[in-house]
Scaffold this active site. Structure first.
Site, PDB file in Angstrom:
ATOM      1  CG  HIS A   8      -2.115  -1.002   0.896  1.00  0.00           C
ATOM      2  ND1 HIS A   8      -2.222  -2.214   1.520  1.00  0.00           N
ATOM      3  CD2 HIS A   8      -3.128  -0.944   0.002  1.00  0.00           C
ATOM      4  CE1 HIS A   8      -3.273  -2.858   1.042  1.00  0.00           C
ATOM      5  NE2 HIS A   8      -3.841  -2.114   0.123  1.00  0.00           N
ATOM      6  NE  ARG A  54      -6.187   0.623  -2.726  1.00  0.00           N
ATOM      7  CZ  ARG A  54      -5.707   0.578  -3.982  1.00  0.00           C
ATOM      8  NH1 ARG A  54      -5.608   1.677  -4.690  1.00  0.00           N
ATOM      9  NH2 ARG A  54      -5.328  -0.574  -4.506  1.00  0.00           N
ATOM     10  NE  ARG A  62     -11.048  -1.000  -0.592  1.00  0.00           N
ATOM     11  CZ  ARG A  62      -9.772  -1.309  -0.819  1.00  0.00           C
ATOM     12  NH1 ARG A  62      -9.482  -2.327  -1.603  1.00  0.00           N
ATOM     13  NH2 ARG A  62      -8.801  -0.612  -0.298  1.00  0.00           N
ATOM     14  CD  GLU A  89      -9.785  -7.692  -1.894  1.00  0.00           C
ATOM     15  OE1 GLU A  89      -8.785  -7.129  -2.356  1.00  0.00           O
ATOM     16  OE2 GLU A  89     -10.529  -7.140  -1.069  1.00  0.00           O
ATOM     17  CG  ASN A 103      -3.123  -4.869  -5.914  1.00  0.00           C
ATOM     18  OD1 ASN A 103      -2.711  -5.081  -7.040  1.00  0.00           O
ATOM     19  ND2 ASN A 103      -3.534  -3.686  -5.514  1.00  0.00           N
ATOM     20  CG  ASP A 104      -5.360  -8.104  -0.939  1.00  0.00           C
ATOM     21  OD1 ASP A 104      -4.274  -8.299  -0.368  1.00  0.00           O
ATOM     22  OD2 ASP A 104      -6.056  -7.103  -0.728  1.00  0.00           O
ATOM     23  NE  ARG A 140      -1.092  -5.738  -1.412  1.00  0.00           N
ATOM     24  CZ  ARG A 140      -2.280  -5.156  -1.561  1.00  0.00           C
ATOM     25  NH1 ARG A 140      -3.384  -5.822  -1.278  1.00  0.00           N
ATOM     26  NH2 ARG A 140      -2.378  -3.941  -2.009  1.00  0.00           N
ATOM     27  CB  CYS A 198     -10.132  -2.083  -8.804  1.00  0.00           C
ATOM     28  SG  CYS A 198     -10.416  -3.163  -7.395  1.00  0.00           S
TER      29      CYS A 198
HETATM   30  C1  PEP Z   1      -6.473  -5.368  -4.469  1.00  0.00           C
HETATM   31  O1  PEP Z   1      -6.260  -6.140  -3.536  1.00  0.00           O
HETATM   32  O2  PEP Z   1      -6.172  -5.628  -5.656  1.00  0.00           O
HETATM   33  C2  PEP Z   1      -7.105  -4.074  -4.231  1.00  0.00           C
HETATM   34  C3  PEP Z   1      -7.471  -3.301  -5.217  1.00  0.00           C
HETATM   35  O3  PEP Z   1      -7.222  -3.665  -2.935  1.00  0.00           O
HETATM   36  P1  PEP Z   1      -5.983  -3.117  -2.059  1.00  0.00           P
HETATM   37  O4  PEP Z   1      -4.807  -2.926  -2.958  1.00  0.00           O
HETATM   38  O5  PEP Z   1      -6.418  -1.833  -1.445  1.00  0.00           O
HETATM   39  O6  PEP Z   1      -5.802  -4.203  -1.073  1.00  0.00           O
HETATM   40 MG    MG Z   2      -7.218  -5.764  -1.662  1.00  0.00          MG
END
Ligand code: PEP
Ligand code: MG
Length: 592
Positions: A200, A307, A343, A442, A465-466, A476, A513
């Site tokens: 993040h 976010r 979200r 995710e 991402n998750d 990550r 996303c």
């Molecule tokens: C993700 O996990 O891809 C996502 C968009 O949420 P974040 O990056 O805020 O965990």
């Molecule tokens: Mg996420």
């Protein structure tokens, strides 16, 4: 050993996470343990120096009890009791008396005296052939670090808000909230030893348009505040003492980049449509209400991921319903008639409000995060859901829940929304009765039950991402295993495909996303897999649109078919790169 590019300079390589090149003096933060110098004192200063030591010991005791309490709550009293050994070090009168003797006898500062004595004790313990005693050496060093931090007054996080002059920040690690607080006019760029592309902190850097490099291993230990450096966020490089030749070469790179940006500016107002007429919805990810201007300037059609946790992550109080309503309303009205996909809070993992008393967790990304947190902290969730519902009366609002792992969570969240809708109706407060609600996909379990979820939502948004972190078991945030974090892994592509198919069977739409959506090399693959919407950080939207406009839908489908039948992630990536370079060569030739 960092390699020199030109004589006299040192080059450190890491992971590029936020594009741009900057140069300036570096400021190395968070190095208390290396700053212990011996300062001679006068007789009159000695009593206060001993008091300072006593205060640091009391503060350290307080800190350790606090950590012990948190660990005890999270993991049980047995684990918490390991800190008893640390507390014993602080109560060791022999050690403390010796430190006081050195302060008074040698007339020196407390840091120096404490470090001398504690280090001697620790080395003696470490040299003994006994496992138990060797462990006590570790305890001793741990406590010493805490006491020295308190003596040096550096126990808090880095203060990146009040920098005196523009600089490049170097630190072992930066949290997302440290990054969110950065003053863009003073922070030219930043680099950290740890982290990866989808941490993040990296996402925040892109959102703030701060050039950044992470995963430099132990580079922060080899750099000194005040050194002149060049940071290259395209290639993940930090160069200390760059020579004139290097600065000249980078001058050329910056000029090429400006030319590319001008070229991209031309397509901002054009539609995201492929050469054969396939329309793609391109949206932007935002973290703050102030990002709306960046969304409009990027050519995105609204927000595909807001976010919301970042609105409050650097604040010291919980946001009221009214405060949230005002923030959401601001974004929604500024972007009307485009939609804004809000979200619900994704707190937890690496993002917690500092004032929330949340116990330390061993596996925070598998812990009390996102929808799990909100479903338990009902007051926090109620305030947010009511604020979002109220904002829905002001424009085009959609809402989604993060980290859905099973049907119960979705049902519970939907039931709460219905409850708060009923409250608002009773109060005569307007909201959009048809506001679309979706689920983030995710977690692999959500893909496996996507048909059931799809019957209860209007859309899916894939958080790659998750999804990658949880499917491939790759943290990550961890630079050591960043090479295993593979978006084109066949398993990931099959999970995306399964999500798209479940959505189609149930007549709902699917977006992506996660950071994959902002990577032009992967645009064709995602479109070919059948996603309807791509949502990326505003600075990345023009590149993705440029790519969409250079592709044919038919070739994206052929690419996805190849990828779904391929066993190797690197082969799939190579195919994606070939198609991207052939379709839009100018996006790639200027990266240095
Ligand atoms: C993700 O996990 O891809 C996502 C968009 O949420 P974040 O990056 O805020 O965990
Ligand atoms: Mg996420």
């Amino acid at each position: 050993m960092p390699e020199p590019l030109h004589k006299g300079e040192r080059i450190f390589r890491g992971i590029p996470v936020s594009v741009g090149v900057c140069r300036g003096k570096i400021l190395v933060l968070g190095r208390a343990q290396h700053a212990i110098t011996k300062c001679p004192l006068s007789d009159s200063e000695l009593p206060e120096e001993v008091n300072r030591l006593e205060r640091a010991l009391v503060q350290t005791r307080h800190d350790i009890l606090d950590v012990q309490h948190r660990v005890g709550e999270a993991m049980g009293a047995a684990e918490g009791s390991i800190f008893d050994a640390h507390l014993l070090v602080l109560e060791d009168r022999t050690l403390i008396d010796e430190v006081v003797r050195i302060i008074n006898g040698e007339k020196v500062n407390a840091e120096y005296a404490f470090h001398q004595v504690a280090e001697r004790y620790a080395s003696t313990l470490a040299a003994i052939e006994d496992d138990y005693l060797r462990e006590r050496a570790g305890d001793m060093r741990d406590v010493t670090g805490r006491v020295l931090n308190n003596l040096l007054g550096q126990q808090g996080g880095p203060d990146v808000r009040n920098l005196k002059e523009p600089c490049i920040i170097i630190r072992h690690d930066l949290t997302p909230s440290n990054t969110a607080q950065m003053d863009r006019s003073k922070v030219l760029g930043f680099a950290t030893d740890i982290g990866s592309k989808t941490s993040h902190t990296a996402i925040m850097a892109r959102s703030l348009r701060i050039p950044a490099v992470v995963g430099l291993k132990n580079a922060s230990e080899e750099m000194e505040s005040g050194q002149y450096a060049l940071l290259d966020g395209f290639n993940g490089i930090v160069i200390i003492n760059p020579t004139d030749q290097t600065l000249f070469e980078y001058g050329q790179l910056i000029r090429k980049q400006v030319t590319l940006e001008e070229k991209l500016r031309d397509i901002i107002s054009k539609p995201a449509v492929t050469l054969d007429g396939h329309r793609v919805l391109l949206s932007a990810n935002i973290e703050q209400a102030a990002d709306t201007q960046a969304v409009l300037e990027s050519g995105a059609e609204g927000v595909g991921l807001f976010r919301t946790e970042y609105l409050y992550i650097s604040r010291d109080h919980l946001p009221s319903e009214e405060e949230q309503y005002q923030a959401y309303r601001q974004v929604v009205t500024a972007l009307k008639p485009h939609s804004v996909l809000i979200r619900t809070f994704d707190l937890g993992g690496d993002k917690f409000l500092s004032h929330l008393q949340v116990p330390t967790e061993m596996n925070p990304f598998l812990g009390w995060r996102a929808i799990r947190f909100c479903l338990q902290e009902r007051d926090i969730f109620r305030n947010q859901l009511r604020a979002i519902l109220r904002a829905s009366a002001e424009g085009n609002v959609k809402m989604m829940y993060p980290m859905i792992s099973g049907l119960d969570e979705l049902n519970q969240a939907n039931a709460l929304v219905e409850e708060y809708k009923a409250e608002l109706r009773k109060e005569g407060v307007p909201f959009d009765e048809n506001m679309e609600i979706g689920a983030m996909i995710e977690i692999p379990s959500a893909v496996m039950i996507a048909d059931a979820l799809a019957k209860r939502v209007k859309f899916f948004s894939i958080g790659t991402n998750d999804l990658i972190q949880y499917s491939l078991a790759v943290d990550r945030m961890n630079e050591k295993i960043a090479h295993l974090y593979e978006p084109t892994h066949p398993a990931i592509l099959r999970l995306i495909k399964a999500t798209v198919e479940a959505a189609r069977r149930n007549n709902i739409w699917v977006g992506v996303c996660g950071e994959m959506a902002g990577e032009p090399v992967l645009t064709a693959l995602l479109l070919g897999l059948g996603v309807n919407e791509l949502s990326a950080a505003p600075p990345l939207v023009p590149q993705v649109k440029f790519m969409v406009r250079r592709l044919k839908a038919t070739e994206t489908v052929a690419l996805a078919e190849f990828a779904l039948g391929c066993e190797s992630g690197s082969e799939i990536l190579a195919r994606c790169q070939d198609l991207a370079r052939q379709s839009a060569p100018s996006l790639f030739e200027d990266k240095g």
